[in-house]
Design a protein around this motif. Sequence first.
Motif, mmCIF file in Angstrom:
data_model
loop_
_atom_site.group_PDB
_atom_site.id
_atom_site.type_symbol
_atom_site.label_atom_id
_atom_site.label_comp_id
_atom_site.label_asym_id
_atom_site.label_seq_id
_atom_site.Cartn_x
_atom_site.Cartn_y
_atom_site.Cartn_z
ATOM 1 N N ARG A 57 -76.374 23.130 101.677
ATOM 2 C CA ARG A 57 -77.565 23.677 101.020
ATOM 3 C C ARG A 57 -78.813 23.600 101.898
ATOM 4 N NH1 ARG A 57 -76.672 18.645 99.094
ATOM 5 N NH2 ARG A 57 -78.419 17.166 99.056
ATOM 6 N N ASN A 58 -78.844 22.664 102.855
ATOM 7 C CA ASN A 58 -80.025 22.532 103.708
ATOM 8 C C ASN A 58 -79.901 23.290 105.030
ATOM 9 O OD1 ASN A 58 -81.603 20.908 101.970
ATOM 10 N ND2 ASN A 58 -80.374 19.111 102.519
ATOM 11 N N ILE A 59 -78.809 24.031 105.204
ATOM 12 C CA ILE A 59 -78.689 24.938 106.340
ATOM 13 C C ILE A 59 -79.194 26.297 105.866
ATOM 14 C CG2 ILE A 59 -77.131 26.118 107.931
ATOM 15 C CD1 ILE A 59 -77.294 23.244 108.602
ATOM 16 N N CYS A 60 -80.324 26.722 106.407
ATOM 17 C CA CYS A 60 -80.926 27.962 105.914
ATOM 18 C C CYS A 60 -80.494 29.181 106.714
ATOM 19 C CB CYS A 60 -82.442 27.846 105.875
ATOM 20 S SG CYS A 60 -83.237 27.220 107.347
ATOM 21 N N GLY A 61 -79.609 28.997 107.686
ATOM 22 C CA GLY A 61 -79.087 30.121 108.440
ATOM 23 C C GLY A 61 -78.822 29.759 109.892
ATOM 24 N N VAL A 62 -78.489 30.774 110.659
ATOM 25 C CA VAL A 62 -78.221 30.619 112.088
ATOM 26 C C VAL A 62 -79.160 31.527 112.856
ATOM 27 C CG1 VAL A 62 -76.547 31.018 113.928
ATOM 28 C CG2 VAL A 62 -75.822 29.920 111.822
ATOM 29 N N ALA A 63 -79.775 30.978 113.899
ATOM 30 C CA ALA A 63 -80.651 31.774 114.761
ATOM 31 C C ALA A 63 -79.935 32.090 116.063
ATOM 32 C CB ALA A 63 -81.939 31.003 115.049
ATOM 33 N N ASN A 64 -80.145 33.291 116.565
ATOM 34 C CA ASN A 64 -79.590 33.672 117.855
ATOM 35 C C ASN A 64 -80.709 33.566 118.887
ATOM 36 O OD1 ASN A 64 -78.814 35.406 120.158
ATOM 37 N ND2 ASN A 64 -77.005 35.820 118.907
ATOM 38 N N ILE A 65 -80.602 32.553 119.732
ATOM 39 C CA ILE A 65 -81.619 32.311 120.761
ATOM 40 C C ILE A 65 -80.987 32.536 122.128
ATOM 41 C CG2 ILE A 65 -83.261 30.665 121.738
ATOM 42 C CD1 ILE A 65 -83.932 31.476 118.890
ATOM 43 N N ARG A 66 -81.369 33.659 122.748
ATOM 44 C CA ARG A 66 -80.852 34.020 124.065
ATOM 45 C C ARG A 66 -79.324 33.972 124.110
ATOM 46 N NH1 ARG A 66 -85.541 31.338 124.936
ATOM 47 N NH2 ARG A 66 -84.526 29.313 125.072
ATOM 48 N N GLY A 67 -78.707 34.519 123.067
ATOM 49 C CA GLY A 67 -77.258 34.621 123.021
ATOM 50 C C GLY A 67 -76.537 33.395 122.504
ATOM 51 N N ILE A 68 -77.278 32.364 122.141
ATOM 52 C CA ILE A 68 -76.662 31.134 121.627
ATOM 53 C C ILE A 68 -76.956 31.018 120.132
ATOM 54 C CG2 ILE A 68 -76.631 28.617 121.782
ATOM 55 C CD1 ILE A 68 -77.474 28.883 124.691
ATOM 56 N N SER A 69 -75.930 30.778 119.338
ATOM 57 C CA SER A 69 -76.090 30.626 117.899
ATOM 58 C C SER A 69 -76.438 29.175 117.575
ATOM 59 C CB SER A 69 -74.805 31.033 117.173
ATOM 60 O OG SER A 69 -74.534 32.402 117.381
ATOM 61 N N ILE A 70 -77.571 28.983 116.911
ATOM 62 C CA ILE A 70 -78.059 27.637 116.611
ATOM 63 C C ILE A 70 -78.247 27.490 115.101
ATOM 64 C CG2 ILE A 70 -79.938 25.986 116.969
ATOM 65 C CD1 ILE A 70 -80.492 27.346 119.644
ATOM 66 N N PRO A 71 -77.591 26.516 114.475
ATOM 67 C CA PRO A 71 -77.803 26.301 113.041
ATOM 68 C C PRO A 71 -79.221 25.794 112.790
ATOM 69 C CG PRO A 71 -76.456 24.548 113.971
ATOM 70 C CD PRO A 71 -76.621 25.574 115.043
ATOM 71 N N VAL A 72 -79.829 26.285 111.724
ATOM 72 C CA VAL A 72 -81.214 25.936 111.408
ATOM 73 C C VAL A 72 -81.237 25.141 110.105
ATOM 74 C CG1 VAL A 72 -83.537 26.803 110.982
ATOM 75 C CG2 VAL A 72 -82.015 28.027 112.560
ATOM 76 N N ILE A 73 -81.821 23.951 110.167
ATOM 77 C CA ILE A 73 -81.882 23.040 109.024
ATOM 78 C C ILE A 73 -83.274 23.101 108.404
ATOM 79 C CG2 ILE A 73 -81.744 20.617 108.316
ATOM 80 C CD1 ILE A 73 -79.838 20.220 110.742
ATOM 81 N N ASP A 74 -83.315 23.285 107.107
ATOM 82 C CA ASP A 74 -84.584 23.243 106.377
ATOM 83 C C ASP A 74 -84.996 21.781 106.272
ATOM 84 O OD1 ASP A 74 -86.721 23.335 104.663
ATOM 85 O OD2 ASP A 74 -85.595 24.094 102.941
ATOM 86 N N LEU A 75 -85.864 21.330 107.162
ATOM 87 C CA LEU A 75 -86.195 19.910 107.239
ATOM 88 C C LEU A 75 -86.897 19.421 105.979
ATOM 89 C CD1 LEU A 75 -86.009 17.399 108.927
ATOM 90 C CD2 LEU A 75 -88.106 18.052 110.113
#
Length: 314
Positions: A57-75
């Motif tokens: 529930r606290n993972i708000c999505g994945v960001a693509n940063i210069r071709g790398i997928s990074i999970p984003v946590i709603d801190l």
Amino acid sequence: MANILDSVDQRTQLVGENRLELLIFQLNTSQLFAINVFKVKEVVKLPHLHALPGAHRNICGVANIRGISIPVIDLRGAIGMRSTEQTPDCNMIITEYNRTVQAFLVGQVMNIVNMTWKDIQPPPEQVGRNNYLTAITNLEREGVQRIVSIIDVEKVLAEIIDYNIQISEDVLDDTIVSHLHGRKILIVDDSSTARAQIRETLAQLGVEVIEASNGLKALNMLKGWCDQGKDINDEILMMFTDAEMPEMDGYKLTHEVRNDPRMNDLYIALNTSLSGRFNEAMVQKVGCDRFISKFQPDLLVEVVQDRLRKVITQ
């Protein structure tokens, strides 16, 4: 915002001087929060996030940063506050903890402040065990003293990622394990979650863990034993210490131990989520015996077995 972090690599020398730099930010409130700059890879404006159906529930999505997928946590949501509303003012702090890269969704990112660990204090005991802070400090802004809350990121991550404390069978040395029961090891870490991970791992071997929440408490404990005429190596088999902690960091703690002839032969392993290459250099500088990046149960056990093996053969 990227220019705030341009000189991070040049700042690492502060750690050996019991100093640190904090990245100050807000979570869409007036309250100030912080994490150690050494954990931060980059700060960027919040990009488009790709949804992950079924994610925590606290993972708000994945960001693509210069071709790398990074999970984003709603801190904000992860520390028990109402979830962050994604607005144009939001930022993303990309970090590296425990050999993984993740980002935290935050509000406004303020600035970096240079401080000494002596100015960083543990959170008041009255806040309870379930808080998400490792420490607090005071910061003057526009002539007003403000409290800054330093977040226990390891606790946040442990509640999202299922850390496995199981020890692989092929790691265990039967000729050594039988000698571990009842041995005592000192664990020094400001994160209660990190201490629990080590404690629960070593408990499987019958090892007793003594805990200290910062370097100063550990040093006072060690000196207390010495003042009583006790041999440190009779009291504990070894010490695992984190790098960054309130009041006294792990590097300063190691330095103090190595400069006290009563305990300078104590076996010390640095167990930290900070940058590996940087810590390997610091290990040599201050005199740690081993460096371990968190959290690796098998490696923890290997280090303990290696230490006991040397004790037995001495």
